[in-house]
Design an enzyme around this catalytic site. Structure first.
Site, PDB file in Angstrom:
ATOM      1  CG  HIS A   1      -2.056  -1.113   0.729  1.00 14.93           C
ATOM      2  ND1 HIS A   1      -1.857  -1.889   1.407  1.00 14.93           N
ATOM      3  CD2 HIS A   1      -3.239  -0.936   0.869  1.00 14.93           C
ATOM      4  CE1 HIS A   1      -3.450  -2.596   1.064  1.00 14.93           C
ATOM      5  NE2 HIS A   1      -3.686  -1.886   1.293  1.00 14.93           N
ATOM      6  N   PRO A   2       0.487   2.129  -0.593  1.00 13.61           N
ATOM      7  CG  PRO A   2      -1.295   3.819  -2.421  1.00 13.61           C
ATOM      8  CD  PRO A   2      -0.715   2.624  -2.009  1.00 13.61           C
TER       9      PRO A   2
ATOM     10  CB  CYS B   1     -11.078   1.922   4.275  1.00 19.02           C
ATOM     11  SG  CYS B   1     -12.124   2.331   3.101  1.00 19.02           S
TER      12      CYS B   1
ATOM     13  CD  GLU C   1     -11.601   6.755  -9.134  1.00 18.41           C
ATOM     14  OE1 GLU C   1     -11.480   6.814 -10.587  1.00 18.41           O
ATOM     15  OE2 GLU C   1     -12.264   6.410  -8.360  1.00 18.41           O
ATOM     16  CD  GLU C   2      -9.534   3.210  -3.158  1.00 13.17           C
ATOM     17  OE1 GLU C   2     -10.093   2.587  -3.201  1.00 13.17           O
ATOM     18  OE2 GLU C   2      -8.131   3.115  -2.473  1.00 13.17           O
ATOM     19  CD  GLN C   3      -3.917   8.615  -0.576  1.00 10.04           C
ATOM     20  OE1 GLN C   3      -3.204   9.500  -0.685  1.00 10.04           O
ATOM     21  NE2 GLN C   3      -3.123   7.542  -1.340  1.00 10.04           N
TER      22      GLN C   3
ATOM     23  CG  PHE D   1      -1.386   4.469   9.124  1.00 12.85           C
ATOM     24  CD1 PHE D   1      -2.068   4.296  10.083  1.00 12.85           C
ATOM     25  CD2 PHE D   1      -2.697   5.703   8.811  1.00 12.85           C
ATOM     26  CE1 PHE D   1      -3.501   4.847  11.218  1.00 12.85           C
ATOM     27  CE2 PHE D   1      -4.046   6.313   9.054  1.00 12.85           C
ATOM     28  CZ  PHE D   1      -4.283   5.566   9.801  1.00 12.85           C
ATOM     29  CB  VAL D   2      -3.081   0.551   5.725  1.00  8.46           C
ATOM     30  CG1 VAL D   2      -4.358  -0.474   4.632  1.00  8.46           C
ATOM     31  CG2 VAL D   2      -2.295   0.311   4.849  1.00  8.46           C
TER      32      VAL D   2
END
Ligand SMILES: NC(=O)N[C@H]1NC(=O)NC1=O
Length: 174
Positions: free
Chosen positions: A67-68, A122, A86-88, A119-120
């Site tokens: 994950h970035p 949603c 899109e999520e960010q 850190f991940v």
């Protein structure tokens, strides 16, 4: 897209369409193809979840490492996947002021230094203030707690990405 259509996809198309439901982990999609037919979208989601749960802890950490960072280098350089971008953006992470941006960078680094994975969370279920708060709080956790927490978030991201592909008429990658 109807579940019967999903079940009828050859693996090349299946991986092409669903390969990024877990960020940069197309091997997961390629593996669950063998579990067809799926009775429903939740059944496909459950198969992905079971695959993730079957991995050793190092494998789960590997998923997190794909994950970035949120509001990190990839966002600045324009090298995020379409989904992550899109999520960010939805969480407002592409328009942080300079104080927020430097706090995010500092906490992301602190988190990675402590746990050895990023850190991940949603992003679509949170806004930037909430993300910053959780990042700061979760830095205090134990490594095993954070590994499990990060994987829970991966599954939430996966659910929303799957829904976006199957439940809408959005053009797919076929
Ligand atoms: N680091 C991190 O949480 N990244 C992910 N979160 C999300 O919603 N999309 C991502 O790429």
């Amino acid at each position: 897209m109807d579940i019967n259509l999903v079940n009828a996809l050859p693996y090349e198309d299946f991986v092409n369409i669903f390969g990024n439901v877990v960020e940069k982990c197309p091997i997961i999609t390629a593996s669950v193809w063998s579990k067809r037919p799926f009775v429903s979208l939740p059944a496909l989601e459950a198969a992905i979840s079971e695959f993730i749960d079957s991995l050793p802890e190092s494998g789960k950490e590997g998923i997190l490492r794909c994950h970035p960072d949120l509001a990190g280098r990839d966002l600045q350089r324009g090298t995020l996947t379409l989904e992550s971008r899109e999520e960010q953006a939805r969480a407002g992470l592409d328009s942080l002021n300079s104080a927020e941006a430097s706090r995010m960078t500092r906490l992301n680094e602190e988190y990675k230094e402590r746990f050895g994975f990023p850190f991940v969370i949603c992003a679509r279920m949170n806004d930037k203030a909430n993300i910053l708060r959780q990042l700061s709080e979760r830095c205090q956790n134990e490594r095993a707690v954070e590994r499990a927490r990060g994987i829970e978030e991966v599954k939430k991201i996966c659910r929303l990405r799957l829904q976006g592909l199957v439940l809408t008429d959005a053009p797919n990658k076929l």
